[in-house]
Structures are given as structure tokens and as C-alpha cells.
Write a protein that holds these residues in place. Structure first.
Motif, PDB file in Angstrom:
ATOM      1  N   ILE A 239       0.836  -1.204   0.000  1.00 41.08           N
ATOM      2  CA  ILE A 239       0.000   0.000   0.000  1.00 41.08           C
ATOM      3  C   ILE A 239       0.868   1.250   0.000  1.00 41.08           C
ATOM      4  CG2 ILE A 239      -1.623   1.352   1.390  1.00 41.08           C
ATOM      5  CD1 ILE A 239      -2.806  -1.337   2.324  1.00 41.08           C
ATOM      6  N   GLU A 240       1.919   1.249   0.810  1.00 45.78           N
ATOM      7  CA  GLU A 240       2.794   2.410   0.903  1.00 45.78           C
ATOM      8  C   GLU A 240       3.504   2.674  -0.426  1.00 45.78           C
ATOM      9  OE1 GLU A 240       5.421   4.042   4.593  1.00 45.78           O
ATOM     10  OE2 GLU A 240       6.011   2.112   3.781  1.00 45.78           O
ATOM     11  N   ILE A 241       3.997   1.618  -1.065  1.00 45.26           N
ATOM     12  CA  ILE A 241       4.663   1.764  -2.365  1.00 45.26           C
ATOM     13  C   ILE A 241       3.680   2.282  -3.407  1.00 45.26           C
ATOM     14  CG2 ILE A 241       5.738   0.499  -4.270  1.00 45.26           C
ATOM     15  CD1 ILE A 241       6.864  -1.443  -2.135  1.00 45.26           C
ATOM     16  N   GLU A 242       2.500   1.669  -3.467  1.00 47.36           N
ATOM     17  CA  GLU A 242       1.506   2.040  -4.472  1.00 47.36           C
ATOM     18  C   GLU A 242       1.053   3.484  -4.287  1.00 47.36           C
ATOM     19  OE1 GLU A 242      -2.657   0.209  -6.313  1.00 47.36           O
ATOM     20  OE2 GLU A 242      -1.826  -0.554  -4.445  1.00 47.36           O
ATOM     21  N   GLU A 243       0.845   3.881  -3.041  1.00 44.05           N
ATOM     22  CA  GLU A 243       0.405   5.250  -2.757  1.00 44.05           C
ATOM     23  C   GLU A 243       1.430   6.278  -3.225  1.00 44.05           C
ATOM     24  OE1 GLU A 243       0.375   8.046   1.135  1.00 44.05           O
ATOM     25  OE2 GLU A 243      -0.376   6.007   1.394  1.00 44.05           O
ATOM     26  N   THR A 244       2.697   6.024  -2.905  1.00 40.03           N
ATOM     27  CA  THR A 244       3.744   6.969  -3.289  1.00 40.03           C
ATOM     28  C   THR A 244       3.877   7.059  -4.804  1.00 40.03           C
ATOM     29  OG1 THR A 244       4.941   6.458  -1.252  1.00 40.03           O
ATOM     30  CG2 THR A 244       6.179   7.559  -2.982  1.00 40.03           C
ATOM     31  N   LEU A 245       3.813   5.919  -5.485  1.00 45.20           N
ATOM     32  CA  LEU A 245       3.915   5.918  -6.948  1.00 45.20           C
ATOM     33  C   LEU A 245       2.728   6.636  -7.580  1.00 45.20           C
ATOM     34  CD1 LEU A 245       5.229   2.300  -7.588  1.00 45.20           C
ATOM     35  CD2 LEU A 245       6.491   4.436  -7.855  1.00 45.20           C
ATOM     36  N   GLN A 246       1.525   6.495  -6.984  1.00 44.46           N
ATOM     37  CA  GLN A 246       0.352   7.198  -7.499  1.00 44.46           C
ATOM     38  C   GLN A 246       0.514   8.705  -7.369  1.00 44.46           C
ATOM     39  OE1 GLN A 246      -2.908   5.508  -5.315  1.00 44.46           O
ATOM     40  NE2 GLN A 246      -3.130   3.749  -6.690  1.00 44.46           N
ATOM     41  N   GLU A 247       1.055   9.146  -6.241  1.00 42.67           N
ATOM     42  CA  GLU A 247       1.282  10.577  -6.046  1.00 42.67           C
ATOM     43  C   GLU A 247       2.267  11.120  -7.073  1.00 42.67           C
ATOM     44  OE1 GLU A 247       2.593  10.965  -2.057  1.00 42.67           O
ATOM     45  OE2 GLU A 247       0.636  10.516  -1.172  1.00 42.67           O
ATOM     46  N   GLU A 248       3.355  10.383  -7.299  1.00 46.67           N
ATOM     47  CA  GLU A 248       4.353  10.827  -8.268  1.00 46.67           C
ATOM     48  C   GLU A 248       3.811  10.790  -9.691  1.00 46.67           C
ATOM     49  OE1 GLU A 248       7.784   8.435  -7.725  1.00 46.67           O
ATOM     50  OE2 GLU A 248       8.286   9.285  -5.778  1.00 46.67           O
TER      51      GLU A 248
END
Length: 499
Positions: A239-248
Motif C-alpha cells: 500500500i505504501e509503495i503504491e500510494e507513493t507511486l500514485q502521487e508521483e
């Protein structure tokens, strides 16, 4: 985030956990850091080889600097190449390609008939060294659990100094067993063996979960996490990886040009460049590359200088263990400052000893002076390898955003290698023109400026996941961004998903 989830995360391998590392992570780190072993051997072996190739290749102070520094010139461009391609091709695939280049460079340098071919193959070898320095720390940082990332990334530094120690030991051994004109060729050829082991080992290793996620291959990212994380960690880290990639992805910041026009990224990039440069501006590689030459210049014989240089390698390895231990107990910023100030004091010590003590006593070279210079080198390496070098590679692997980590890491390491190239190229000329003492006084003055930079600019990243570091640094460097996350804190979006 619910109370139960918070407890579960802290029992697993979150940033503040004391959970053990999964065995497969240790295997991955051991195989990948063979690149660090090659890095160390190929940079350290030249220190002894120079003494034997002087006559064979007819070296002058200029060509001595050129042969030594050509590897570093190639390393600068290898870092950029690997940094950019690691994003597109994957960290693992780049390391496999680098293993082939390591082998070609090692064979080519050992067979070089003259200075021109030596410079060409040293430059090729440098591409692999620079590529490994930019790719391996990122690969390990992304595949490691947050609570053990510091120690695992620092294995790279341990392997670098172990490679250098092996180079010093093999130099002395080859001289003792064979000696003679062509000894240096065998010294250089030995590096082919770990290059083959690296290539073979990486064929069986996975890429990192963050790279798979960045390419939309979430099933493969999950498989890697299942092999490298405690069971309770898999969901929240995905979840943390996916969230950060979505923001970027929403911001569409994936090009180098975007770094230059985005204030917080530009500031962060400047900090990364500075961290990379100060490690080299201490002059560490004048000691690693030219120690036998310097010791001969202050009175030691060739054999004594080669054997004494082994002490540099042993101290480097032992102090790197100390550095790994310290990284688990003190902050990155404090460790950088300890290393920088300690190295600077030792530089002034070497300069003072070589300036004050006489070169000759009763018509003979002053042996005490040469051993005092060696003592200064050993004290310097204690601070460099026990604090400054390990934390430098760790900081560079941590501070850059996920989507830009390859590009920014490559560019920062490019700057590191360019500084290394210039210092290594100019040092034999400095030694011949201004002498040993003045050379080290100059490095000491530069070290003071480096300490000021650390105090003012270097951030603290300990006890945070890579995604939390990104949020923290963005908040710190961008006045318009949300407040930075505290250590161990997750973002609101992640909290909602975990509830």
C-alpha cells in the motif's frame, strides 16, 4: 490506522521494529555486493600495480595520474548510464550487464601492451565500477526491510573495503611469489573471477518490489515481498509503495528536466550532490590509490610499502564493521559529522608530521617519519570507513524519490566520480610540485568546508521507510508542501486503507 494494525506493523519489520531479516534477503545482498567487491578490488589493485608497471609502460607523473584516474572517468559515466537505465531496464538486469563489463575490463587491462590501451581498458572497467556504485546500493535499499536497510546497504561498503584489502594482499603476495616485470598483469587479471560469480549469481535473483510496482507488475512485486518480508508486512508495504507511486504519477515528474524546475527536488538534488562530493574531497582515494607511492616517498622500501598498505585494508574492513554497528544506534546526520570532522583532523595530522619531521637522519631516510605518516593514514581510514563512507552510500540510496531514484542516484554518483577523477589525476602532480605536507593541508582546509555543509544541509533519515523519507524531505524542502511526517508515521491515505 487502527490500534491493532499499528501493533501488527511494529511487531513486523516496520521502520522501528527489531524483527529479524528473512534469509533470502541476506542471500540477495551477498550476491549483489559482489559488485562492491569488484569495485574495491579494481580501485585498490592499482596502488601496488603502479610500482611494477612504471618501467614496463614507461610511466611519468602525468601518465601515472592518467592510468589511475581513467577508471574514475569511466566510472562517472557508468554511474549516469546505470542510473538512467536502471529505471527502464531494472536494477537486476543492469547489474548482470555490469558483471560482463567487469570481466572484459579486467582481462583487457591485464593484457594491455602500452599506456594507450591501459587507459582505454581502465576506462571500460570504470564504467562497471561506476555503474555498480550507483545501482547496487539502490537495489539493496529497495529490497531490504526498513528496519534493517541501514545495515544491509552498508554491506556494500564492507565489500568495497574488503575488495581493496584483497587487492593489497594479492599485490604483496604476487610480489613475494613472483616479483619481476610482469607481476602487475596477474594482479589485474584476478578480478575476472568475482565478475563471473556476480554474473552467475544475479541470474537467479529477483528485481526489487518497487521497480516491479513502478512498471505496474504488482503480482511480481508481491511475490518478492513474500520472500523478503515478514508475513504481516506485505500488505502495508504494498500500500505504501503504491500510494507513493500514485502521487508521483499524478504529478508526472519523471524526467531530469523536472528536477531543475521543481524547487524541492532541485534542493534535494543539491544535497545529494554535496553528500557525494564531500566523501571524495577528504582525499580518501589518494590514500587508497597512492599509499605505496606515498610511503616510498617518505622512506619505505617497495616491499615494506606494499606490506604496510595491507594495514590500510585491514583497518578499513574492521572499521566498516564498526560503521555497520553505529548505523543501528545513531543518526545518519550525526555519523556524517563525526566522520567528516575526524577525517579533517587526520589530514592536518599527516600534513603536520610530514612538514615537521626531517626527511633524513644521519644520511638515511627517517623511518619514524614514514611510520607516523602510516599512523595518520590508519587514523584517517578509521573515521572514513567507520563513519563517513558507509553513511554516504546509505544516504544516497535513501533520500531520492522512488521514480527518480535511478536518475538522481546516477547523477550524484557521477559528481562523486568526477571529483574522484580530478583528485586522483592531479595528486601525483601535486605530490611532485607542492609536496606531501602541503597537499594534505589543502585537503584539510577543504574538509572544514565539508563539515560546515554537513551541519547546515544533511538531513536525518533514520527510522523511516523510503516512502516516509520522501514525504519528510518534501515537507522540509518545499514550503508549499504538507508538513513532513514524523519518524514512523504513515500518511492519511495509507491509514484509511489499513483500517
Amino acid at each position: 490506522m487502527s490500534h491493532e494494525t499499528y501493533i501488527t506493523m511494529n511487531k513486523a519489520s516496520g521502520p522501528n521494529s527489531d524483527a529479524k531479516v528473512e534469509p533470502f534477503v541476506k542471500v540477495i545482498a551477498l550476491v549483489a555486493t559482489l559488485g562492491g567487491l569488484l569495485f574495491g578490488y579494481d580501485t585498490g589493485v592499482i596502488s601496488g600495480a603502479l610500482l611494477f608497471m612504471q618501467n614496463d609502460l614507461h610511466l611519468t607523473p602525468f601518465t601515472t595520474g592518467l592510468v589511475t584516474s581513467s577508471l574514475l572517468f569511466g566510472a562517472a559515466f557508468g554511474a549516469v548510464f546505470a542510473g538512467r537505465c536502471a529505471t527502464a531496464m531494472g536494477r537486476r538486469r543492469i547489474i548482470i550487464i555490469l558483471a560482463v563489463i567487469f570481466a572484459v575490463g579486467a582481462i583487457g587491462t591485464s593484457l594491455s601492451p602500452n599506456v594507450h590501451w591501459m587507459v582505454i581498458f581502465r576506462t571500460i572497467l570504470g564504467v562497471a565500477v561506476g555503474g555498480a556504485s550507483a545501482t547496487v546500493p539502490v537495489y539493496i535499499a529497495e529490497i531490504s526491510p526498513a528496519n534493517k536497510r541501514g545495515q544491509l546497504v552498508t554491506i556494500q561498503e564492507l565489500m568495497i573495503v574488503s575488495g581493496q584489502m584483497l587487492a593489497y594482499m594479492s599485490n604483496a603476495a604476487f610480489n613475494e611469489v613472483w616479483g619481476g616485470e610482469y607481476t602487475w598483469r596477474w594482479m589485474l587479471a584476478v578480478a575476472t573471477v568475482p565478475a563471473v560469480l556476480l554474473w552467475f549469481g544475479m541470474l537467479f535473483m529477483p528485481d526489487t518490489p518497487r521497480w516491479y510496482a513502478m512498471k505496474g507488475r504488482m503480482a511480481e512485486a508481491r511475490k518478492v515481498l513474500e520472500k523478503t518480508r515478514a508475513k504481516d508486512d506485505i500488505e502495508w508495504e504494498l500500500i505504501e509503495i503504491e500510494e507513493t507511486l500514485q502521487e508521483e504519477s499524478a504529478e508526472n515528474k519523471v524526467n531530469f528536466r523536472d528536477i531543475l524546475v521543481t524547487p524541492w527536488l532541485l534542493k534535494l538534488f543539491g544535497i545529494g550532490i554535496g553528500v557525494a562530493m564531500i566523501q571524495q574531497l577528504t582525499g580518501v582515494n589518494t590514500i587508497m590509490y597512492y599509499a605505496p607511492t606515498m610511503l616510498k616517498s617518505v622512506g619505505m622500501s617497495t616491499n615494506a610499502a606494499l606490506i604496510a598498505t595491507i594495514a590500510n585494508g585491514v583497518i578499513s574492513v574492521l572499521m566498516t564493521f564498526v560503521g555497520i554497528w553505529m548505523l543501528g544506534r545513531i543518526g545518519r546526520r550525526s555519523m556524517t559529522l563525526i566522520g567528516q570532522i575526524g577525517c579533517t583532523c587526520c589530514l592536518f595530522f599527516i600534513g603536520f608530521v610530514s612538514f615537521v619531521m626531517p626527511e633524513f637522519v644521519n644520511g638515511q631516510p627517517d623511518v619514524l617519519r614514514s611510520y607516523m605518516v602510516l599512523l595518520g593514514m590508519l587514523m584517517f581510514l578509521s573515521f572514513q570507513q567507520g563513519a563517513l563512507s558507509p553513511v554516504t552510500w546509505l544516504l544516497l540510496s535513501e533520500i531520492f524519490p522512488t521514480r527518480m531514484r535511478g536518475i538522481m542516484m546516477g547523477a550524484a554518483v557521477f559528481a562523486m566520480w568526477i571529483v574522484n577523477f580530478l583528485i586522483s589525476f592531479l595528486f601525483p602532480i601535486m605530490l611532485a610540485s607542492v609536496g606531501l605536507s602541503n597537499s594534505f593541508f589543502i585537503f584539510g582546509l577543504v574538509g572544514i568546508l565539508g563539515a560546515i555543509f554537513v551541519i547546515r544541509c544533511v538531513p536525518e533519515t533514520r527510522s523511516r521507510s523510503l516512502e516516509q523519507i520522501e514525504h519528510y524531505l518534501r515537507g522540509r524542502l518545499d514550503q508549499q508542501a504538507p508538513s513532513p511526517l514524523a519518524a514512523g508515521q504513515t500518511s492519511p491515505m495509507m491509514n484509511n486503507k489499513l483500517k
